[in-house]
Design a protein around this motif. Structure first.
Motif, short mmCIF file in Angstrom:
data_model
loop_
_atom_site.label_atom_id
_atom_site.label_comp_id
_atom_site.label_asym_id
_atom_site.label_seq_id
_atom_site.Cartn_x
_atom_site.Cartn_y
_atom_site.Cartn_z
N TYR A 80 0.53 -1.48 -0.21
CA TYR A 80 0.00 0.04 0.29
C TYR A 80 1.04 0.96 -0.02
O TYR A 80 1.92 1.44 0.13
CB TYR A 80 -0.65 0.32 1.51
N PRO A 81 0.22 1.84 -0.63
CA PRO A 81 0.76 3.67 -0.22
C PRO A 81 1.16 4.09 1.45
O PRO A 81 0.15 3.88 1.78
CB PRO A 81 0.17 5.07 -0.83
N GLU A 82 2.34 4.79 1.59
CA GLU A 82 1.83 5.52 2.97
C GLU A 82 0.47 6.00 2.76
O GLU A 82 -0.28 6.73 1.81
CB GLU A 82 2.61 6.39 3.20
N ARG A 83 0.05 5.90 4.58
CA ARG A 83 -1.12 6.35 4.69
C ARG A 83 -1.69 7.89 4.93
O ARG A 83 -2.37 8.55 5.01
CB ARG A 83 -1.95 5.23 5.46
N PHE A 84 -1.04 8.26 5.33
CA PHE A 84 -0.28 9.63 6.60
C PHE A 84 0.04 10.70 5.44
O PHE A 84 0.32 11.73 5.94
CB PHE A 84 0.52 9.61 7.68
N ARG A 85 1.00 10.38 4.64
CA ARG A 85 0.92 11.61 3.73
C ARG A 85 1.65 11.49 1.96
O ARG A 85 1.67 10.12 1.82
CB ARG A 85 2.70 12.23 3.76
N SER A 86 1.60 11.65 0.90
CA SER A 86 2.04 12.11 0.32
C SER A 86 3.27 11.15 -0.64
O SER A 86 4.08 10.98 0.24
CB SER A 86 1.74 13.14 -0.81
N PRO A 87 3.08 10.47 -1.69
CA PRO A 87 4.52 10.04 -2.28
C PRO A 87 5.45 11.00 -2.13
O PRO A 87 5.70 12.19 -2.51
CB PRO A 87 4.47 9.63 -3.38
N LEU A 88 6.21 10.77 -1.60
CA LEU A 88 7.57 11.50 -2.08
C LEU A 88 8.13 11.30 -3.19
O LEU A 88 8.79 10.13 -3.70
CB LEU A 88 9.36 10.93 -0.63
N PRO A 89 9.47 12.29 -3.22
CA PRO A 89 9.29 12.59 -5.15
C PRO A 89 10.42 11.70 -5.19
O PRO A 89 10.58 11.35 -6.28
CB PRO A 89 9.78 14.52 -5.66
N ASP A 90 11.55 11.94 -3.52
CA ASP A 90 13.05 11.17 -4.88
C ASP A 90 12.85 9.55 -4.07
O ASP A 90 13.85 8.88 -4.08
CB ASP A 90 14.00 11.56 -3.23
#
Ligand SMILES: NC(=O)c1ccc[n+]([C@@H]2O[C@H](COP(=O)([O-])OP(=O)(O)OC[C@H]3O[C@@H](n4cnc5c(N)ncnc54)[C@H](O)[C@@H]3O)[C@@H](O)[C@H]2O)c1
Length: 310
Positions: A33-43
């Motif tokens: 799953y993607p992170e629940r509490f923040r948007s994907p980090l660009p790096d």
């Protein structure tokens, strides 16, 4: 280094990602799953797949990985005894498959997060050193121990370097308060919301609460070092559940409403870790005080309660 974090979107994993990025490493995250509490980090390169999907995992490893930090767990201590076969199949068997792939694709090192709270069973000493006998009371602890032993075997047979970190009771930001694991987060959330908290037993059981940022620093130190072996990771200080509730009341300024329940047979009465080995081998010491860690967690929770209606 190019570092793969398995379970990098979880509570501990997200902090490990931050620590590695801040230290200039290239980070690849593998999580279902993607992170629940923040948007994907660009790096961060993200591969969304299940740990049991060996094809996807192998593709990532074939891309060239120096160190794997293994944080995936499909079970928790409380639930693992309900289905030990599931626990063994999804955690132990898949971890062995991972280690075989690591050999094939020339990964230098695996850092594995084990459980300081469960592998020792009922402590005969306090604080508990790594040399203490291991007799877990739950399948989760047995499986963690078996994975540790396979890492040691793969080191002997194939030279795969490893560090096992036996983590105590981590707490901090991005810990989901709706989960069954993580008393500090669950209790804080309920106190803030004015809900009753469930305490099994009389609140006298003692745990070793360590801030998640300190755990993340331990992962970084383990990944960067030449050290091979196993270390406890904790605060080295015991706190009873009653004392935790008092600390939470002080930080939140609210009174806890406690629902006292029968004690559970898999809860060991006291576990505090002796962390002198990791201090010696990796120059690691916890840096965040309980007070500062709880204030930080409260600020994060209040923001998230408002914005995401947790
Ligand atoms: N939180 C604790 O109290 C604690 C204490 C000691 C050790 N640990 C260990 O630390 C590790 C991380 O714990 P956490 O608290 O961050 O848990 P978490 O559940 O927040 O994070 C685990 C991550 O792994 C991912 N994951 C789980 N199963 C997967 C699968 N089959 N395929 C792909 N991804 C999968 C989840 O999506 C999640 O993002 C676990 O191995 C856990 O056993 C946790």
């Amino acid at each position: 280094m190019r570092i793969l974090i398995l379970g990098g979107c979880g509570f501990i994993g997200s902090h490990v990602v931050d620590e590695l990025i801040a230290s200039g490493h290239e980070v690849v995250v593998f999580d279902r799953y993607p992170e629940r509490f923040r948007s994907p980090l660009p790096d961060v390169q993200f591969c969304q797949a299940d740990f049991g999907n060996r094809g996807e995992l192998e593709e990532v490893l074939a891309g060239g990985i120096d160190v794997v930090i293994h944080l995936v767990s499909s079970t928790a201590p409380q639930s693992s005894n309900d289905d030990p076969i599931f626990d063994v199949q999804t955690n132990l068997v898949e971890s062995i498959a991972l280690f075989e792939m690591c050999i094939k694709h020339h990964v230098r090192k695996v850092v594995f997060i084990s459980s300081g709270g469960t592998v020792y069973g009922v402590p005969q000493a306090s604080p508990v050193p790594e040399t203490h006998p291991t007799l877990p009371l739950c399948s989760y602890g047995i499986t963690k121990l078996a994975i540790e032993n396979y890492l040691h075997l793969f080191h002997l047979l194939h030279g795969l370097e490893y560090v096992v970190l036996r983590v105590s009771n981590p707490y901090g930001t991005r810990q989901d308060p709706h989960r069954k694991q993580g008393a500090a987060a669950v209790f804080m959330y309920k106190i803030l919301k004015g809900e009753r908290i469930n305490v099994w037993g009389d609140g006298s059981i003692v745990r070793d609460f360590v801030h998640v940022s300190d755990v993340a620093r331990a992962c970084l130190a383990a990944a960067e070092s030449q050290y091979v072996g196993m270390c406890n990771v904790g605060s080295g200080t015991g706190l009873s559940i009653k004392q935790l509730i008092v600390a939470l009341q002080e930080v939140t300024g609210k009174k806890a409403n406690v629902n006292w329940l029968e004690s559970r047979n898999f809860d060991v009465p006291e576990i505090v870790l002796d962390c002198s080995r990791i201090e010696r081998e990796l120059s690691w010491r916890p840096q965040t005080s309980l007070q500062n860690g709880l204030v930080d967690m409260q600020n994060w929770m209040i923001t998230n309660i408002k914005s995401t209606k947790l």
